[in-house]
Design a protein around this motif. Sequence first.
Motif, short mmCIF file in Angstrom:
data_model
loop_
_atom_site.label_atom_id
_atom_site.label_comp_id
_atom_site.label_asym_id
_atom_site.label_seq_id
_atom_site.Cartn_x
_atom_site.Cartn_y
_atom_site.Cartn_z
N THR A 67 -33.81 22.81 17.38
CA THR A 67 -32.95 22.21 16.37
C THR A 67 -32.97 22.96 15.06
OG1 THR A 67 -33.19 20.00 17.33
CG2 THR A 67 -32.50 20.12 15.03
N ALA A 68 -34.16 23.31 14.57
CA ALA A 68 -34.27 23.98 13.27
C ALA A 68 -33.63 25.36 13.31
CB ALA A 68 -35.73 24.08 12.86
N VAL A 69 -33.79 26.08 14.41
CA VAL A 69 -33.19 27.41 14.54
C VAL A 69 -31.67 27.30 14.54
CG1 VAL A 69 -32.90 29.40 16.08
CG2 VAL A 69 -35.16 28.38 15.76
N GLU A 106 -36.46 20.02 2.74
CA GLU A 106 -37.90 20.02 3.01
C GLU A 106 -38.18 19.72 4.47
OE1 GLU A 106 -40.00 17.43 0.41
OE2 GLU A 106 -39.41 18.50 -1.41
N ASP A 107 -37.40 18.84 5.07
CA ASP A 107 -37.60 18.50 6.48
C ASP A 107 -37.43 19.75 7.35
OD1 ASP A 107 -37.88 16.44 8.66
OD2 ASP A 107 -35.91 17.25 9.17
N TRP A 108 -36.43 20.56 7.02
CA TRP A 108 -36.22 21.78 7.79
C TRP A 108 -37.39 22.73 7.61
CZ3 TRP A 108 -35.89 26.99 6.70
CH2 TRP A 108 -35.44 27.79 7.76
N TYR A 109 -37.85 22.91 6.39
CA TYR A 109 -38.96 23.83 6.13
C TYR A 109 -40.26 23.35 6.77
CZ TYR A 109 -36.71 27.20 3.06
OH TYR A 109 -35.93 28.22 2.57
N ARG A 110 -40.36 22.06 7.03
CA ARG A 110 -41.53 21.57 7.75
C ARG A 110 -41.39 21.84 9.25
NH1 ARG A 110 -42.33 17.75 10.94
NH2 ARG A 110 -40.28 16.86 10.57
N ARG A 111 -40.18 21.65 9.79
CA ARG A 111 -39.97 21.78 11.22
C ARG A 111 -39.84 23.22 11.70
NH1 ARG A 111 -34.78 19.36 12.26
NH2 ARG A 111 -35.71 17.35 11.72
N PHE A 112 -39.28 24.09 10.85
CA PHE A 112 -39.00 25.46 11.28
C PHE A 112 -40.25 26.24 11.70
CE2 PHE A 112 -37.53 29.92 10.15
CZ PHE A 112 -36.74 30.06 11.28
N PRO A 113 -41.34 26.23 10.91
CA PRO A 113 -42.54 26.94 11.37
C PRO A 113 -43.08 26.42 12.69
CG PRO A 113 -42.71 26.41 9.05
CD PRO A 113 -41.53 25.66 9.57
N LEU A 114 -43.03 25.10 12.89
CA LEU A 114 -43.48 24.52 14.16
C LEU A 114 -42.63 25.04 15.31
CD1 LEU A 114 -43.96 20.80 13.01
CD2 LEU A 114 -45.73 22.55 13.28
N THR A 115 -41.33 25.18 15.04
CA THR A 115 -40.42 25.70 16.06
C THR A 115 -40.74 27.15 16.41
OG1 THR A 115 -38.69 24.23 15.22
CG2 THR A 115 -37.99 26.01 16.68
N LEU A 116 -41.01 27.96 15.39
CA LEU A 116 -41.35 29.36 15.62
C LEU A 116 -42.60 29.49 16.49
CD1 LEU A 116 -40.70 30.91 12.09
CD2 LEU A 116 -39.19 30.95 14.08
N LEU A 118 -43.66 27.26 18.67
CA LEU A 118 -43.28 26.85 20.03
C LEU A 118 -42.65 28.02 20.77
CD1 LEU A 118 -41.60 23.31 19.71
CD2 LEU A 118 -43.81 23.86 20.73
N ILE A 119 -41.74 28.72 20.12
CA ILE A 119 -41.07 29.87 20.73
C ILE A 119 -42.07 30.93 21.13
CG2 ILE A 119 -39.43 31.75 20.32
CD1 ILE A 119 -37.96 29.78 18.39
N ALA A 120 -43.03 31.20 20.25
CA ALA A 120 -44.03 32.23 20.53
C ALA A 120 -44.91 31.88 21.72
CB ALA A 120 -44.89 32.45 19.28
N ASP A 121 -45.11 30.59 21.95
CA ASP A 121 -46.01 30.15 23.02
C ASP A 121 -45.32 29.87 24.35
OD1 ASP A 121 -48.14 30.32 21.28
OD2 ASP A 121 -48.09 28.20 20.72
N SER A 122 -43.98 29.94 24.37
CA SER A 122 -43.25 29.58 25.59
C SER A 122 -42.28 30.68 25.99
CB SER A 122 -42.48 28.27 25.39
OG SER A 122 -41.58 28.05 26.46
N PRO A 123 -42.54 31.39 27.09
CA PRO A 123 -41.60 32.42 27.56
C PRO A 123 -40.20 31.84 27.83
CG PRO A 123 -43.71 32.67 28.66
CD PRO A 123 -43.77 31.38 27.90
N ALA A 124 -40.15 30.63 28.38
CA ALA A 124 -38.86 30.02 28.69
C ALA A 124 -38.08 29.75 27.42
CB ALA A 124 -39.06 28.73 29.47
N LEU A 125 -38.75 29.23 26.41
CA LEU A 125 -38.08 28.92 25.15
C LEU A 125 -37.72 30.19 24.41
CD1 LEU A 125 -37.16 26.46 23.59
CD2 LEU A 125 -39.35 26.45 22.39
N ASP A 126 -38.55 31.21 24.53
CA ASP A 126 -38.25 32.49 23.91
C ASP A 126 -36.99 33.10 24.52
OD1 ASP A 126 -38.91 34.78 22.19
OD2 ASP A 126 -39.35 35.82 24.05
#
Length: 200
Positions: A67-69, A106-116, A118-126
């Motif tokens: 969502t954040a991306v 602020e909500d986006w800036y909180r969620r965006f790093p968490l999303t990044l 997630l992407i780094a840890d998941s080949p499927a999501l990447d």
Amino acid sequence: MTTSDQPATLRERKKLRTRQALADTAVTLFGERGFDSTPLDALLEQVEVSRRTFFRNFRSKEDVALTAVKQLWDVYLEVLDGTKKSGPLIDVFLDAMLTTLERMDEDWYRRFPLTLRLIADSPALDGYTLRHCAEVQAEIARRLDGQNRLELRLLIEFFVATWRCALDEWLPDCVPGELPALLRRSCSSMNSALSLSFPA
């Protein structure tokens, strides 16, 4: 969503709250349990919504996780459309992204790093993210029709690469105010990077 895009009607506000609850819970839940190992039903149970409600808001588990991306690039395309098209295109791309970052709340800036993360840890999501990025790049090229196609595609690739380099430097601390400066530095290094050569 940016602070200037608040919906007007009660129904729209309720739908927004549901979307935000799903997006917020998704990045937290997937971050704790792993994206690939967490079924969609676990998210629905946490937020207490049905599959029907979920699929009215998102297309897939990947969609809600990103969502954040997607918010970032949706706003970027809007900003790019409204940007004066003059001068070097790389400056237009950079200015549009800096304006986009200013519009994120602020909500986006909180969620965006968490999303990044997630992407780094998941080949499927990447892989899903790469496909989405390719779609955005094609859309940017389409909206700037009339430029040299090959050169434009290369420039867009270069800009996206500078954005990714800035994000790499931004992680893991993710201080909101530092991202624009990192992006400026990354873009300013493009010419010198292209001229790199082996020592004589």
